[in-house]
Design a protein around this motif. Sequence first.
Motif, PDB file in Angstrom:
ATOM      1  N   CYS A  68      18.441  23.088  40.597  1.00 12.67           N
ATOM      2  CA  CYS A  68      19.481  23.280  41.610  1.00 12.67           C
ATOM      3  C   CYS A  68      20.625  24.145  41.099  1.00 12.67           C
ATOM      4  CB  CYS A  68      20.014  21.925  42.076  1.00 12.67           C
ATOM      5  SG  CYS A  68      18.811  20.939  43.005  1.00 12.67           S
ATOM      6  N   ASP A  69      20.883  24.126  39.791  1.00 10.00           N
ATOM      7  CA  ASP A  69      21.927  24.973  39.222  1.00 10.00           C
ATOM      8  C   ASP A  69      21.438  26.394  38.975  1.00 10.00           C
ATOM      9  OD1 ASP A  69      23.925  23.047  39.180  1.00 10.00           O
ATOM     10  OD2 ASP A  69      23.383  22.311  37.195  1.00 10.00           O
ATOM     11  N   THR A  73      21.104  27.223  46.086  1.00  6.63           N
ATOM     12  CA  THR A  73      20.883  25.853  46.545  1.00  6.63           C
ATOM     13  C   THR A  73      20.185  25.804  47.888  1.00  6.63           C
ATOM     14  OG1 THR A  73      22.982  25.360  45.446  1.00  6.63           O
ATOM     15  CG2 THR A  73      21.988  23.607  46.745  1.00  6.63           C
ATOM     16  N   THR A 117      19.900  16.073  45.874  1.00  9.12           N
ATOM     17  CA  THR A 117      20.753  16.802  44.941  1.00  9.12           C
ATOM     18  C   THR A 117      21.267  18.090  45.576  1.00  9.12           C
ATOM     19  OG1 THR A 117      19.506  15.900  43.067  1.00  9.12           O
ATOM     20  CG2 THR A 117      20.857  17.844  42.645  1.00  9.12           C
ATOM     21  N   CYS A 118      20.398  18.773  46.329  1.00 10.26           N
ATOM     22  CA  CYS A 118      20.812  20.002  47.012  1.00 10.26           C
ATOM     23  C   CYS A 118      21.935  19.723  48.006  1.00 10.26           C
ATOM     24  CB  CYS A 118      19.618  20.618  47.755  1.00 10.26           C
ATOM     25  SG  CYS A 118      18.403  21.417  46.694  1.00 10.26           S
ATOM     26  N   ALA A 121      25.179  19.174  46.276  1.00  7.65           N
ATOM     27  CA  ALA A 121      25.753  20.409  45.742  1.00  7.65           C
ATOM     28  C   ALA A 121      26.250  21.329  46.850  1.00  7.65           C
ATOM     29  CB  ALA A 121      24.706  21.137  44.899  1.00  7.65           C
ATOM     30  N   ARG A 347      26.968  21.616  39.517  1.00 13.47           N
ATOM     31  CA  ARG A 347      26.892  20.549  40.504  1.00 13.47           C
ATOM     32  C   ARG A 347      25.495  19.938  40.591  1.00 13.47           C
ATOM     33  NH1 ARG A 347      30.267  23.905  44.193  1.00 13.47           N
ATOM     34  NH2 ARG A 347      32.392  23.063  44.102  1.00 13.47           N
ATOM     35  N   GLY A 348      24.479  20.750  40.401  1.00 12.77           N
ATOM     36  CA  GLY A 348      23.120  20.224  40.468  1.00 12.77           C
ATOM     37  C   GLY A 348      22.874  19.148  39.425  1.00 12.77           C
ATOM     38  N   GLY A 351      25.014  16.093  40.240  1.00  9.14           N
ATOM     39  CA  GLY A 351      24.444  15.388  41.387  1.00  9.14           C
ATOM     40  C   GLY A 351      23.195  14.611  41.013  1.00  9.14           C
TER      41      GLY A 351
END
Length: 425
Positions: A68-69, A73, A117-118, A121, A347-348, A351
Motif C-alpha cells: 500500500c505504501d 493506493t 488498509t487501503c 490510507a 500510512r499503509g 494502517g
Amino acid sequence: MTATRQGRAAGLMVMAALLVSTVGDEVAMVALALRGAERTGLTSVVSAQMLAGLVPGIVLGGPIGRVCDRFRTDAVLGVTLALECLIAAAAAAVADSALSLIATMLLLGVLGAVAQTCVMALVPQLFQDSGSQLRVNGVMESSRNAGYIVGPLLVGVLTAHGGTGLALVVDAGTFAFALLAVPVIGGWLAAMPRGADSPSTDEKRTAESAGGGLRLGLSLLWAGAARRTTLATIAVTVAATSVANVLLPFFARDMPGGTAVYGTLLAAWSVGLVLGPFLLRGRLSHRPTAMVAVAAATFIGLTYTVTGAFPVVPLMLVAFLCGGAANAVQNVTLRTHVMADCPPDLRGRVGAAYGATLQSAVAIGFALAALAPAHWARWGIFTGGAIAFVGGLLGWLRTRATVGLLAPGRAVSVPVGTAMDGEMP
C-alpha cells in the motif's frame, strides 16, 4: 465539475462502495461457512474457515503495508476488489471440498485486509483536516456496520432461493459494483493539489526503499507515551470483551428464549453500531479522540459487566444497544487518532499494524474464552467485562493526565484529532 462537487461525488461513491463491499464481505463469510457446514458436516472445517479469514490481517501486516505504501493506493484497492470479484465467482462454481473452502476464505481474508488498509490510507489523503476525517470515519463506520446487518439477511434470502452458489455470485457482483468507485477516487486524487499530506509516487518509492514492514508500522503506531497508553488500554479491553463473543451463545442457551435471545442481542448491538457514530456530532466532537476512544472502550466493558450481573432480557437489550454504539464510537475515534499524525508516505504500514494489533487482541480473547467451561459462561462474561471496565478506567485516567486535562479548576479543550504528543515522527 468544481472541486467541491467532485469531492462530494467521490465521497458518495466511496461510501456506496464501502457499504456494498462490506455487504459482500459478510455474504462471502456467511455463504462459505454455510457451504462448509453443508458439504463437509464438520465443525472443524468451519472453524478453520473463520481462522483463515482472520489470520492474514495479523500475519501479513508487513507485506500488505509495504504494498500500500509502494503503489498508488487507489490502484491497489482496484486490483484488490477485482480479485475478490473473481475469487467469489470461482468459489460459486468450484469450492466444494474442505481444502478449497478454506483456501477461498484465506484468499478473501488476505484481500480483505489489503482493502481495509487501503481505505485507512485513503481517508487522510482525500480529507486532510482532522474534523473532516472524524466525520468521514463516522459515516464509513455506520455504512460498514449497516453492511454487517444487511449481509447475513441477504444470504438468508439468496440461499433460500438458489443455494450458496447464488449467494456467492451476488457476492461477486458486490465487489464489481464497488470497483466503480475506484476511477472516481483516482480522479479526485489527481485533481487535488500536491501537498505535504499527499505522498507522490517518488515518495512512495522512497518509503519502499527504506524497508521495514510490520515492525516499522508497529514502531510508528506505538510511538509516544500517550499513544502507547491509548493502544494498550484498547488492546486490553478488546481482548477482555472478545471473551464474551465466544461465551454469549452458551449464556443465551440457558435463558428463556435461547437462540432467539442470542439473535436479538446481536441485532441490538448491530443497531448500536450503526447509530453510534452520530453521537460524535455533538460535544464529543470537541474532545480529544484518544480520550473518547478509551472512554468508549471502558463503557463497552461496563455493558458486559451489567449483562453478566443482571441477566434480565430488557436490561440486556438496552446494554447491548448502548454497547454497540460505544463500540462504533471507539472505532471511529481511534482510527481518526491514528491517522492524525501518521507520516503520509507510511500510512499503509501504520494502517496494517493498526489492523494487526486489534485482530491480535481479538484472537487472544477468543483463545482465553476456551479456558472457561460452558456452564460458567455468565460469570466469564461478567469477568471479561469487569476487567475491561477497570482496565479502561485506569487507562482513561492515565490518558487524561497525559493530554494535560488535569489542570486544577478547569478542563483544557483539545480539538478532536489533535495528536497527543510530539513523539510521533
